[in-house]
Structure formats: C-alpha cells, structure tokens
Design a protein around this motif. Structure first.
Motif, PDB file in Angstrom:
ATOM      1  N   ALA A   1      11.612  53.718 -15.952  1.00  0.00           N
ATOM      2  CA  ALA A   1      12.381  54.451 -16.901  1.00  0.00           C
ATOM      3  C   ALA A   1      13.384  53.451 -17.404  1.00  0.00           C
ATOM      4  CB  ALA A   1      13.160  55.442 -16.129  1.00  0.00           C
ATOM      5  N   THR A   2      14.165  52.489 -16.615  1.00  0.00           N
ATOM      6  CA  THR A   2      14.893  51.534 -17.022  1.00  0.00           C
ATOM      7  C   THR A   2      14.534  50.596 -18.352  1.00  0.00           C
ATOM      8  OG1 THR A   2      16.022  51.455 -14.914  1.00  0.00           O
ATOM      9  CG2 THR A   2      16.657  49.561 -16.259  1.00  0.00           C
ATOM     10  N   LYS A   3      13.357  50.410 -17.953  1.00  0.00           N
ATOM     11  CA  LYS A   3      12.307  49.480 -18.939  1.00  0.00           C
ATOM     12  C   LYS A   3      12.372  49.930 -20.241  1.00  0.00           C
ATOM     13  CE  LYS A   3       9.598  45.988 -16.589  1.00  0.00           C
ATOM     14  NZ  LYS A   3       8.390  45.983 -16.021  1.00  0.00           N
ATOM     15  N   LEU A   4      11.996  51.322 -20.287  1.00  0.00           N
ATOM     16  CA  LEU A   4      11.753  52.106 -21.328  1.00  0.00           C
ATOM     17  C   LEU A   4      13.166  52.246 -22.290  1.00  0.00           C
ATOM     18  CD1 LEU A   4       9.351  54.904 -20.062  1.00  0.00           C
ATOM     19  CD2 LEU A   4       8.755  53.379 -21.980  1.00  0.00           C
ATOM     20  N   SER A   5      14.161  52.341 -21.258  1.00  0.00           N
ATOM     21  CA  SER A   5      15.547  52.793 -21.940  1.00  0.00           C
ATOM     22  C   SER A   5      15.941  51.452 -22.666  1.00  0.00           C
ATOM     23  CB  SER A   5      16.352  53.244 -20.924  1.00  0.00           C
ATOM     24  OG  SER A   5      16.936  52.040 -20.121  1.00  0.00           O
ATOM     25  N   LYS A   6      15.528  50.136 -22.306  1.00  0.00           N
ATOM     26  CA  LYS A   6      15.647  48.936 -23.108  1.00  0.00           C
ATOM     27  C   LYS A   6      14.876  48.675 -24.352  1.00  0.00           C
ATOM     28  CE  LYS A   6      18.316  47.724 -19.522  1.00  0.00           C
ATOM     29  NZ  LYS A   6      19.944  48.152 -19.660  1.00  0.00           N
ATOM     30  N   LYS A   7      13.807  49.532 -24.416  1.00  0.00           N
ATOM     31  CA  LYS A   7      12.827  49.168 -25.498  1.00  0.00           C
ATOM     32  C   LYS A   7      13.487  49.871 -26.795  1.00  0.00           C
ATOM     33  CE  LYS A   7       8.060  49.760 -24.878  1.00  0.00           C
ATOM     34  NZ  LYS A   7       6.893  50.845 -24.540  1.00  0.00           N
TER      35      LYS A   7
ATOM     36  N   LYS B   1      21.259  52.310 -11.503  1.00  0.00           N
ATOM     37  CA  LYS B   1      22.394  51.347 -11.744  1.00  0.00           C
ATOM     38  C   LYS B   1      21.839  50.016 -11.272  1.00  0.00           C
ATOM     39  CE  LYS B   1      26.174  52.771 -13.766  1.00  0.00           C
ATOM     40  NZ  LYS B   1      26.786  51.895 -14.949  1.00  0.00           N
ATOM     41  N   ASP B   2      21.369  49.872 -10.226  1.00  0.00           N
ATOM     42  CA  ASP B   2      20.861  48.761  -9.575  1.00  0.00           C
ATOM     43  C   ASP B   2      19.842  47.940 -10.322  1.00  0.00           C
ATOM     44  OD1 ASP B   2      22.652  49.022  -7.370  1.00  0.00           O
ATOM     45  OD2 ASP B   2      21.091  49.811  -6.012  1.00  0.00           O
ATOM     46  N   MET B   3      18.924  48.676 -10.846  1.00  0.00           N
ATOM     47  CA  MET B   3      17.921  48.186 -11.852  1.00  0.00           C
ATOM     48  C   MET B   3      18.365  47.905 -13.023  1.00  0.00           C
ATOM     49  SD  MET B   3      15.527  48.258  -9.650  1.00  0.00           S
ATOM     50  CE  MET B   3      15.247  48.685  -8.174  1.00  0.00           C
ATOM     51  N   GLY B   4      19.752  47.882 -13.345  1.00  0.00           N
ATOM     52  CA  GLY B   4      20.202  47.552 -14.826  1.00  0.00           C
ATOM     53  C   GLY B   4      20.106  48.625 -15.820  1.00  0.00           C
TER      54      GLY B   4
ATOM     55  N   THR C   1       4.758  57.901  -7.374  1.00  0.00           N
ATOM     56  CA  THR C   1       5.008  58.477  -6.276  1.00  0.00           C
ATOM     57  C   THR C   1       5.944  57.946  -5.627  1.00  0.00           C
ATOM     58  OG1 THR C   1       3.244  57.329  -5.415  1.00  0.00           O
ATOM     59  CG2 THR C   1       2.462  59.418  -5.476  1.00  0.00           C
ATOM     60  N   ASN C   2       6.660  56.711  -6.112  1.00  0.00           N
ATOM     61  CA  ASN C   2       7.446  55.629  -5.503  1.00  0.00           C
ATOM     62  C   ASN C   2       8.758  56.132  -6.379  1.00  0.00           C
ATOM     63  OD1 ASN C   2       8.937  52.992  -5.693  1.00  0.00           O
ATOM     64  ND2 ASN C   2       7.790  52.883  -3.720  1.00  0.00           N
ATOM     65  N   THR C   3      10.042  56.390  -5.852  1.00  0.00           N
ATOM     66  CA  THR C   3      11.120  56.364  -6.555  1.00  0.00           C
ATOM     67  C   THR C   3      11.382  55.111  -7.302  1.00  0.00           C
ATOM     68  OG1 THR C   3      11.913  58.320  -5.170  1.00  0.00           O
ATOM     69  CG2 THR C   3      13.713  56.897  -6.453  1.00  0.00           C
ATOM     70  N   GLU C   4      11.351  53.984  -6.543  1.00  0.00           N
ATOM     71  CA  GLU C   4      11.818  52.646  -7.046  1.00  0.00           C
ATOM     72  C   GLU C   4      10.909  52.305  -8.241  1.00  0.00           C
ATOM     73  OE1 GLU C   4      13.173  49.898  -4.177  1.00  0.00           O
ATOM     74  OE2 GLU C   4      12.251  48.476  -5.238  1.00  0.00           O
ATOM     75  N   LYS C   5       9.661  52.541  -8.369  1.00  0.00           N
ATOM     76  CA  LYS C   5       8.933  52.010  -9.296  1.00  0.00           C
ATOM     77  C   LYS C   5       9.208  52.958 -10.293  1.00  0.00           C
ATOM     78  CE  LYS C   5       4.392  50.477  -7.658  1.00  0.00           C
ATOM     79  NZ  LYS C   5       3.139  51.006  -6.839  1.00  0.00           N
ATOM     80  N   ALA C   6       9.327  54.279 -10.259  1.00  0.00           N
ATOM     81  CA  ALA C   6       9.893  55.231 -11.341  1.00  0.00           C
ATOM     82  C   ALA C   6      11.174  54.780 -11.927  1.00  0.00           C
ATOM     83  CB  ALA C   6       9.982  56.849 -10.708  1.00  0.00           C
ATOM     84  N   VAL C   7      12.122  54.500 -11.316  1.00  0.00           N
ATOM     85  CA  VAL C   7      13.185  53.900 -11.660  1.00  0.00           C
ATOM     86  C   VAL C   7      13.077  52.704 -12.498  1.00  0.00           C
ATOM     87  CG1 VAL C   7      15.497  53.037 -11.315  1.00  0.00           C
ATOM     88  CG2 VAL C   7      14.664  55.006 -10.188  1.00  0.00           C
ATOM     89  N   ILE C   8      12.297  51.754 -12.209  1.00  0.00           N
ATOM     90  CA  ILE C   8      11.998  50.610 -12.896  1.00  0.00           C
ATOM     91  C   ILE C   8      11.432  50.838 -14.156  1.00  0.00           C
ATOM     92  CG2 ILE C   8      10.956  48.353 -12.912  1.00  0.00           C
ATOM     93  CD1 ILE C   8      11.117  48.243  -9.778  1.00  0.00           C
TER      94      ILE C   8
END
Ligand code: GDP
Ligand code: MN
Length: 384
Positions: A376-382, A270-273, A367-374
C-alpha cells in the motif's frame, strides 16, 4: 463558501458591528446554565439553509426551562435538510424595527453593490421595491468608496427614508465595517437581516456571509474553517453509519476490524514510510453492506491514493468482508467511477472463502499485514 451564522457573527464582531451576546452549544446539557445567565433567549439552529425563522428553527424562549425544551426539539434533528449539530443561544433583544443591509456583487455591472432595505426580517423578499442601491467602482480599499457610502447614507437620512430613531453615525459605521469585512475576506456577500433597531441601538440579529471560493487560497482562516467543517461532517456521518472514523493527514485509507488492529496498522504504515488518511474501525461482525459503506466513505477523502483493508476474522467473517468489497467495486464500475488501488489482507474465519471471492473479482489477497502495508505504501508513492 457559506459561513454559518455564528461564524459570520464572529467576523462582524471583529469589525466592530454589534451582535447579541451569545453562546454556541452542541449538547443540551450546556443549555440551562447559559439560558439562566441570559434570562430570555432566542434559540437558533445552525444550518446553512436560509428561512430558518419560517421553518421553526429560530425560537424565542422566556425562561431557562423553555430554552432547554426548545433546544431538545432542535438539536440533532433535521432542519431544512440538514442535521442540527449546533445551536446558537442568544440573549433576546427587543426589536423596535428591522432593517436590511448588504454588501454584494452586481454581477451585470461587475461592481460592488450596497443594499439598504427599510423593512428587514423574514419577509424581506416581499419588500424588494423598498431597497436602495449604491454601486461602487472597485473592490479595493479607497477613500472614494467609503465617502460614497457615507454620502449615500446621508442622502437617505436627509430624505427621512430611514427610521428616525436610527442614529446616522451608527448606521454609517455599520455599513463601513461591512464593506471593510467584505474586502478583507473576499466576500461575495455580507448581509445583515435583520439589522435590528433596539433600545441600545443597532444590532445584527442575523448574518449571512459568502466567501468567494476562488479566493480561499489566500483566506487561510476561512480555509481552515472549511477543512474543519468537512471533517466534522465526515465524522458525524460515520457515527451514524455505525463505524468509528478519524480523519488523518495522509493518503492511505486504512480500514480494519477492531480499534487495536487498526491502530497497529496505522503504526506500521508510518514505519514503512507511508501516511494514513484515516482510521476506520468497522467493528466486529461487520456485514457486507457495512464494509461497502466504509469503502464509499473513505473514498470521499479527496487526497486518497490507495485503500488498505486489514481484517482479521474472528466474529467477523472474511467471506462477508470480501462480498462487501466486491459489491462496492461492481457499483463503481457500473457508475463508471474511477477505482483506486486496493490492498486487502484477509485472514481468520472463512479466509479461504473470502480469498476466493476476491480472487474471482481480480483482487490479489495478502495474508501478511506487513506485506500488505509495504504494498500500500509503495502504491501511495506512485505518481498518478
Ligand atoms: P432566518 O429566518 O434564517 O433568516 O433567521 P433569522 O436569524 O433572521 O431569524 C428570524 C427572525 O427571528 C428575525 O427576522 C427576527 O425577527 C427574529 N429574531 C431573531 N433573533 C431575535 C432576537 O434576538 N430577538 C427577537 N425579538 N427576535 C429575533
Ligand atoms: Mn435572517
């Protein structure tokens, strides 16, 4: 879309058709007090399949104790291929006679069709020759159709084809209400079988309503029911498969081990949009098979755009998680099914092994949750 009996009866009640007093229950605990209030009851399993009577899923019970006993035998059990999640408890009605009435579509003539059968009940098919038919001209509200229905009923009464104990006006009113309902809710079928004659007049003991799927876009109420139903089915199946699942509004399917980790991941998304599509906790020590099941499960969400797996290995082993993911991918490939973008974050017990397995299968591991979330979020906006 087919409605459950209790949903169909709610609509009939809304249109002024008499239905028995009833209560919908989903646990045995609720049964006794309702049964006590009703005296003798009919216990009815709420499944979409027809022929429940013959399958033993519609049972009368004369005492509250008996009602509870029957409820225990039906609830959460399999009936006609469906798990019974709800029972409709109805006040038992004394039946003098059973009729059949329906508003449906004549698919050859493309007309609305009214059907009136003199012998309703569970053997209605055997009496198909004793059914009277009236074709109407169009699916629109007009005086002409109502008048035709009234005249048709009058004709049947004049020829004394219908049980003399039935009040003609009441019968007319029932049919007109069904016709109105069919129009308002874009129904392919509104059927009452049996329409029972009781000491108190006509009562709809069973009802079947089919709403035209092509009309769901304008049938907000029915569409909401459909969504609610899909959600309940998913959640019940997830429970059976052994993981917790909550359907959400978004398009990123979030799977993790441990409720805290999954909730934290949802917040971060959510925080990452981004917008999570679900909460899935596969629990501690999940086997490859369970991981595969969770992935299959999440893929059933139709608006899904990306799957995000976030695992922190403790008792859960990253190599087993990885194996589950790879098995799932292989299965999709062999079935030539589309594969959604997948983002995995794997750390903890056996992380090296797990990462190796995924790399070999062509999946990048974070290995980093934040990176993974960012990601995933980018992919969801594609655009897809
Ligand atoms: P179906 O077999 O799925 O169509 O289930 P129904 O709801 O039609 O129930 C089967 C049969 O049970 C009906 O045809 C009725 O004869 C009987 N039945 C249902 N409700 C009642 C009730 O309230 N009182 C009595 N006496 N019989 C009922
Ligand atoms: Mn029936």
């Amino acid at each position: 879309m087919k409605l459950y009996e209790f949903e169909a009866k709610e609509l009939l009640r809304e249109f002024g058709v008499a239905v028995p007093r009833s209560k919908l229950v989903s646990s045995v605990d609720e049964v006794f007090s309702v049964a006590k209030e009703f005296g003798s009851c009919v216990v009815k399993a709420q499944v979409l399949a027809g022929g429940r009577g013959k399958a033993g899923a519609v049972k009368p019970a004369l005492t509250p104790e008996k009602t509870v006993e029957i409820a225990e035998k039906l609830l959460k059990k399999e009936v006609l291929g469906e798990t019974v999640e709800k029972l409709l408890l109805e006040e038992k009605i004394n039946i003098l006679n059973e009729l059949y009435v329906a508003v449906t579509v004549d698919t050859f003539q493309r007309n609305p069709l009214i059907l009136i059968g003199l012998k309703g009940g569970i053997d209605v098919e055997a009496f198909a020759s004793e059914v009277f038919k009236l074709s109407l001209e169009s699916w629109s509200e007009n005086k002409h159709s109502s008048k035709k229905i009234e005249e048709f009923v009058e004709m049947l009464f004049q020829k004394t084809l219908i049980d003399r104990r039935v009040a003609m006006e009441e019968f007319k009113k029932t049919l007109l209400s069904m016709w109105e309902l069919a129009l308002k809710y874009d129904c392919e079928l509104v059927e009452i079988n049996p329409l029972a004659l009781s000491e108190k007049g006509l009562v709809a003991l069973d009802a079947k309503i089919l709403v035209d799927d092509n009309a769901l876009f304008r049938q907000t109420k029915i569409r909401k029911q459909a969504q609610k139903r899909a959600r309940e089915i998913l959640e019940a199946e997830a429970e059976k498969a052994g993981f917790s699942f909550v359907l959400l509004q978004g398009d990123i399917g979030v799977i993790g081990n441990g409720a805290g980790l999954v909730m934290g991941t949802l917040d971060l998304v959510k925080d990452m949009g981004g917008n999570p599509a679900c909460f899935v906790d596969i629990g501690g020590g999940a086997s490859p098979d369970q991981v595969k099941k969770a992935l299959e499960f999440v893929s059933r969400i139709s608006r899904l755009k990306v799957i995000l797996v976030n695992v922190f290995g403790g008792i859960t082993r990253c190599d087993e998680i990885a194996e589950g993911i790879v098995e799932w991918l292989q299965e999709l490939k062999s079935q030539e099914k589309p594969i959604l973008p997948l983002v995995c974050r794997l750390t903890g017990t056996k992380e090296k092994e797990g990462q190796k397995i995924l790399k070999k299968a062509g999946i990048e591991v974070e290995t980093n949750t934040e990176k993974a979330v960012i990601k995933a979020t980018k992919l969801s906006k594609k655009e897809m």
